[in-house]
Enzyme design. Structure first.
Site, PDB file in Angstrom:
ATOM      1  N   TYR A 143       1.986  -8.580   6.067  1.00 49.53           N
ATOM      2  CA  TYR A 143       0.969  -8.182   7.045  1.00 49.53           C
ATOM      3  C   TYR A 143      -0.125  -9.244   7.136  1.00 49.53           C
ATOM      4  CZ  TYR A 143      -3.228  -5.587   8.564  1.00 49.53           C
ATOM      5  OH  TYR A 143      -4.395  -5.185   9.175  1.00 49.53           O
ATOM      6  N   ASP A 228       1.656  -0.671  -1.650  1.00 46.14           N
ATOM      7  CA  ASP A 228       0.976  -0.120  -0.476  1.00 46.14           C
ATOM      8  C   ASP A 228       2.006   0.735   0.266  1.00 46.14           C
ATOM      9  OD1 ASP A 228       0.009   0.291   2.139  1.00 46.14           O
ATOM     10  OD2 ASP A 228      -1.200  -1.522   2.083  1.00 46.14           O
ATOM     11  N   ILE A 230       1.550   3.060   2.837  1.00 44.11           N
ATOM     12  CA  ILE A 230       0.939   3.754   3.975  1.00 44.11           C
ATOM     13  C   ILE A 230       1.940   4.110   5.071  1.00 44.11           C
ATOM     14  CG2 ILE A 230      -1.272   2.634   3.515  1.00 44.11           C
ATOM     15  CD1 ILE A 230      -0.825   0.889   5.966  1.00 44.11           C
ATOM     16  N   LYS A 267      -1.129   5.679   9.481  1.00 40.96           N
ATOM     17  CA  LYS A 267       0.192   5.461  10.077  1.00 40.96           C
ATOM     18  C   LYS A 267       1.006   6.745  10.149  1.00 40.96           C
ATOM     19  CE  LYS A 267      -1.131   1.204   9.975  1.00 40.96           C
ATOM     20  NZ  LYS A 267      -1.662   0.555  11.192  1.00 40.96           N
TER      21      LYS A 267
END
Length: 460
Positions: A143, A228, A230, A267
């Site tokens: 990202y 992570d 999410i 998300k």
């Protein structure tokens, strides 16, 4: 005089990922008012299931009215709240996260730290786990926002773990060891590995084998493992989502103080504007320090109140997760089919709000300069804001992240029509250039032949 943070360019927002957003904001597409504008396909936002939440809110007006059992809770919410968060909200979050993981992981609210979104959670973890100049290893492509979120204020460095398209960007032991070696050669103190699972930008969930490898690697090196997660609720196809905590439990590492998870509702529920995130850690010192840091970015009390009620409704959360996955799968399939009809392929994916799209055949040369040129043309001429692989630190030019869940069906059709038109024009242009190149070579050969003939005659 201003600080170096202000006058420097270490914020990471000068990448093409953010520049594309700037171009979009100058000329945003609107079906009625600006049909020739730029379609935003660079924003990983989930707008496909808003109606499910809106229906629930209509059926529960007392929640928005800040009432409980027909009595106002306005004063209770308006007054100062402890930064540990509302117990009812933390309980609801723990159950929701457990539901996504099929209750293979049970979350203890005492190990949770509430933050204003995952951006804040990730940065707080960096402050807790590393000093300025220390490094984290991250599988690439990754990202683009991490260059800002993890590095800018903390001074932490990122060393990419180079993953390749030839094996579907799988994380391998060789890639891990190579990244660790490169970091050490740069005299960087490696403090941990951070992954996004499912991956942003690839749209793939990390396999159990990869997670096992990562935990073995970080345990052997005595460094931290940050996952992570999410996008955990967006896994719409096999393989199913597996949390690092589940694998840690199987390896008898479930109480390991070097394993940390980041989560958010941005998300899975499509609520980035609510700024809801958290850190989950077995490390008491990390939880204590991160909780103190959270005072710089708290979740508002009314937001916690609303979501505590929403997430406590088991029937709603069950229906939402199932229906949202169904809609994400359908939209992803629609994008993949539209691209396929234009002769464009994608990495096989099973999660997330985007596809990793292969445009290598449209490059004028196998270089990142050619990728940048193609990206500029797609944004400014075709009118589609997509994210080039170079902004995600991809080693191979020609890959792009394309988001599909932040627009209506009609806008998706517009985007697909533009893609098809661009590819057709590009193909025709190449054919014309090929025809001209052939004709030019023929003319040159004739000219050279004639010149040679004249030269030979004069020599004789």
């Amino acid at each position: 005089m201003l600080s170096s943070k202000v006058i420097g360019d270490s914020h990471g927002q000068d990448s093409s990922y953010f520049l594309g957003w700037q171009e979009y904001e100058k000329n945003p597409f609107h079906e009625t008012f600006n049909p020739s504008g730029i379609v935003q396909m660079g924003l990983a936002e989930n707008q496909l299931s808003f109606d499910l939440i809106e229906t629930w809110l209509e059926e529960h007006p007392e929640v928005l009215g800040l009432k409980k059992n027909e009595e106002s809770v306005f004063r209770q919410l308006a007054l100062f709240q402890d930064y540990h968060g509302l117990p009812a909200f933390k309980d609801a979050m723990a159950k929701f996260m457990g539901k996504i993981r099929e209750n293979k992981v049970i979350f203890d609210t005492n190990k949770m730290v509430l933050t204003a979104g995952s951006t804040s959670a990730n940065e707080s973890l960096m402050f807790c786990l590393a000093n300025p100049g220390d490094a984290f290893l991250i599988p690439a492509p990754y990202y683009p926002g991490f260059d800002r979120d993890l590095k800018w204020r903390t001074g932490v460095e990122i060393v990419p773990i180079h993953c390749v398209s030839s094996n579907g960007y799988k994380i391998t032991e060789d890639a891990l060891e190579d990244a660790y070696k490169r970091a050490r050669e740069l005299n960087l103190n490696v403090k941990g590995v951070l992954i996004t699972n499912p991956s942003n930008p690839l749209g793939t969930s990390t396999t159990r084998e990869e997670l096992d490898l990562l935990l073995t690697f970080t345990s052997t090196k005595k460094i931290h493992m940050v996952s992570d997660e999410i996008y955990s609720g967006t896994v719409f196809d096999s393989p199913e989502f597996t949390s690092v905590l589940e694998v840690a439990k199987d390896k008898n590492m479930d109480l390991d103080e070097k394993i940390h998870v980041v989560y958010s509702l941005s998300k899975d529920l499509g609520l980035p504007g609510f700024r809801v995130g958290l850190i989950y850690s077995n490390n008491e010192k990390v939880v204590s320090a991160a909780t103190k840091m959270s005072s710089f970015g708290l979740i508002s009390s009314q937001t916690q109140h609303l979501l505590a009620n929403l997430l406590s409704d088991e029937r709603f959360t069950t229906n939402y997760l199932e229906e949202n996955k169904k809609r994400l799968r359908e939209r992803k399939d629609r994008l993949v089919l539209g691209l396929k009809e234009a002769g464009i392929g994608c990495l096989k994916s099973n999660a997330g709000l985007f596809c990793w799209v292969d445009l290598r055949h449209l490059l004028s040369s196998n270089t990142f300069e050619a990728e940048h040129s193609l990206w500029t043309k797609i944004v400014c001429e075709v009118g589609l804001n997509i994210s080039p692989g170079s902004s995600c630190h991809c080693d191979e030019p020609g890959w792009f992240r394309v988001c599909f869940a932040n627009m209506s069906d009609q806008t998706m059709e517009v985007a697909m029509d533009r893609v098809k038109g661009f590819v057709e024009n590009n193909t025709r242009g190449k054919q014309k250039r090929t025809m001209w190149d052939t004709r030019r070579r023929s003319l040159i050969n004739k000219w050279v032949s004639k010149l040679s003939s004249v030269t030979c005659e004069s020599e004789r």
